[in-house]
Design an enzyme around this catalytic site. Structure first.
Site, short mmCIF file in Angstrom:
data_model
loop_
_atom_site.label_atom_id
_atom_site.label_comp_id
_atom_site.label_asym_id
_atom_site.label_seq_id
_atom_site.Cartn_x
_atom_site.Cartn_y
_atom_site.Cartn_z
N VAL A 68 0.92 14.66 1.51
CA VAL A 68 2.17 14.48 0.77
C VAL A 68 1.89 13.98 -0.65
O VAL A 68 0.83 13.42 -0.93
CB VAL A 68 3.11 13.47 1.48
CG1 VAL A 68 3.62 14.02 2.80
CG2 VAL A 68 2.41 12.11 1.69
N ASP A 115 -3.55 6.10 6.07
CA ASP A 115 -3.98 7.38 6.64
C ASP A 115 -4.93 7.05 7.79
O ASP A 115 -4.50 6.76 8.90
CB ASP A 115 -4.62 8.19 5.51
CG ASP A 115 -4.99 9.59 5.91
OD1 ASP A 115 -4.61 10.04 7.00
OD2 ASP A 115 -5.69 10.27 5.13
N GLU A 151 0.85 -1.20 0.00
CA GLU A 151 0.00 0.00 0.00
C GLU A 151 0.88 1.25 0.00
O GLU A 151 1.99 1.23 0.54
CB GLU A 151 -0.91 -0.05 1.26
CG GLU A 151 -1.75 1.17 1.52
CD GLU A 151 -2.81 1.45 0.46
OE1 GLU A 151 -2.45 1.55 -0.72
OE2 GLU A 151 -3.98 1.62 0.82
N ASP A 152 0.40 2.32 -0.60
CA ASP A 152 1.20 3.55 -0.64
C ASP A 152 1.25 4.23 0.73
O ASP A 152 2.31 4.56 1.23
CB ASP A 152 0.69 4.52 -1.73
CG ASP A 152 -0.78 4.90 -1.58
OD1 ASP A 152 -1.49 4.36 -0.70
OD2 ASP A 152 -1.26 5.76 -2.36
N LYS A 180 0.66 7.53 8.60
CA LYS A 180 0.43 8.75 9.39
C LYS A 180 -0.18 8.29 10.72
O LYS A 180 -1.41 8.21 10.84
CB LYS A 180 -0.56 9.67 8.69
CG LYS A 180 -0.07 10.25 7.37
CD LYS A 180 -1.17 11.15 6.78
CE LYS A 180 -0.79 11.71 5.44
NZ LYS A 180 -1.91 12.42 4.78
N ASP A 219 -0.45 11.12 -5.28
CA ASP A 219 -0.81 12.25 -6.12
C ASP A 219 -1.62 13.31 -5.38
O ASP A 219 -2.24 13.04 -4.35
CB ASP A 219 -1.66 11.77 -7.30
CG ASP A 219 -3.07 11.37 -6.86
OD1 ASP A 219 -3.18 10.49 -5.99
OD2 ASP A 219 -4.04 11.95 -7.38
N ARG A 229 2.69 12.05 -8.98
CA ARG A 229 3.03 10.62 -8.83
C ARG A 229 4.44 10.30 -9.31
O ARG A 229 5.06 9.36 -8.81
CB ARG A 229 2.07 9.75 -9.63
CG ARG A 229 0.65 9.71 -9.12
CD ARG A 229 -0.10 8.56 -9.81
NE ARG A 229 -1.55 8.72 -9.75
CZ ARG A 229 -2.31 8.36 -8.73
NH1 ARG A 229 -1.76 7.85 -7.65
NH2 ARG A 229 -3.61 8.51 -8.78
P1 IMP Z 1 -7.22 5.60 4.35
O1 IMP Z 1 -8.26 4.64 3.88
O2 IMP Z 1 -7.78 6.77 5.11
O3 IMP Z 1 -6.07 4.94 5.11
O4 IMP Z 1 -6.62 6.29 3.06
C1 IMP Z 1 -5.72 5.67 2.25
C2 IMP Z 1 -5.66 6.30 0.88
O5 IMP Z 1 -5.89 7.73 0.88
C3 IMP Z 1 -4.28 6.11 0.34
O6 IMP Z 1 -4.15 4.86 -0.32
C4 IMP Z 1 -4.10 7.29 -0.57
O7 IMP Z 1 -4.58 6.98 -1.86
C5 IMP Z 1 -4.97 8.39 0.03
N1 IMP Z 1 -4.13 9.32 0.84
C6 IMP Z 1 -4.10 9.43 2.19
N2 IMP Z 1 -3.22 10.38 2.58
C7 IMP Z 1 -2.68 10.88 1.45
C8 IMP Z 1 -1.67 11.91 1.19
O8 IMP Z 1 -1.10 12.54 2.10
N3 IMP Z 1 -1.38 12.13 -0.12
C9 IMP Z 1 -1.97 11.46 -1.15
N4 IMP Z 1 -2.89 10.50 -0.96
C10 IMP Z 1 -3.25 10.21 0.33
#
Ligand code: IMP
Length: 180
Positions: free
Chosen positions: A155, A105, A101-102, A133, A161, A167
């Site tokens: 970020v 969050d 996973e990238d 994070k 992106d 990207r």
């Molecule tokens: P989560 O489901 O809240 O953990 O969100 C995960 C997804 O939100 C990631 O796979 C990213 O695609 C996007 N995302 C969360 N934070 C960032 C950021 O700082 N920059 C770009 N994309 C983000």
């Protein structure tokens, strides 16, 4: 040095060199865990494409790859969240899975996906995130290997992106704060 993407300015956070060093360490750590087990790397598109490309090259043993696209959004169901995955055609029962996973969050996207995967009875699941994070995480998922823990700021770069831009940056850049 600043860069401008759409209407926002970003400043350097993690250099290309630091990224390279850390990915090499992660590849070695995964090899220690899974070396001869022919793991299946499941790459979460779009953001993890660059991380995955470097991670599997740092993984010094046979492995396979599959790609999924996950989307989560607030819907009208009682849970308030709907997640769909597409593209996972490989049978994962009994396989050693590495999720790539990238960024984690809130953890919402992976929380639901991990539940789905558990139902498919893999032999093991190792969750690997390029970035995390910790202050933003709400959903209780355990990230096994993390590239870098960062502050709760937006970020871009290395696959991540801002409205599709950024990207292709080889390192990570963070949204410029108002005081800068
Ligand atoms: P989560 O489901 O809240 O953990 O969100 C995960 C997804 O939100 C990631 O796979 C990213 O695609 C996007 N995302 C969360 N934070 C960032 C950021 O700082 N920059 C770009 N994309 C983000």
């Amino acid at each position: 040095m600043k860069i401008r993407l759409h209407d926002l300015n970003f400043v350097p956070l993690i250099s290309e060199e630091e990224v390279r060093r850390r990915i090499s360490e992660l590849g070695n750590e995964l090899f220690v865990r899974l070396g001869d087990k022919n793991p299946l790397f499941i790459v979460v598109l779009n953001g993890a494409f660059m991380f995955a490309a470097d991670l599997v090259r740092a993984y010094n043993a046979p492995c396979e790859m599959a790609f999924v696209r996950l989307s989560s959004y607030s819907g009208t169901t009682s849970s308030g969240t709907v997640t769909t995955s597409a593209g996972l055609n490989t049978d994962i029962a009994g396989r050693h899975i590495v999720i790539v996973e990238d960024i984690v969050d809130t953890g919402r996207t992976l929380h639901v996906f991990l539940d789905t995967l558990a139902g498919c009875q893999p032999a093991s699941v190792t969750l690997t995130a390029f970035l995390r994070k910790p202050e933003a995480q709400i959903f209780p998922i355990q990230v096994d290997l993390t590239g870098f823990d960062i502050e709760n700021k937006f970020v871009v770069g290395y696959g991540l992106d801002y409205d599709q831009l950024g990207r292709n940056l080889p390192g990570v850049w963070v949204l410029e704060s108002q005081s800068e």
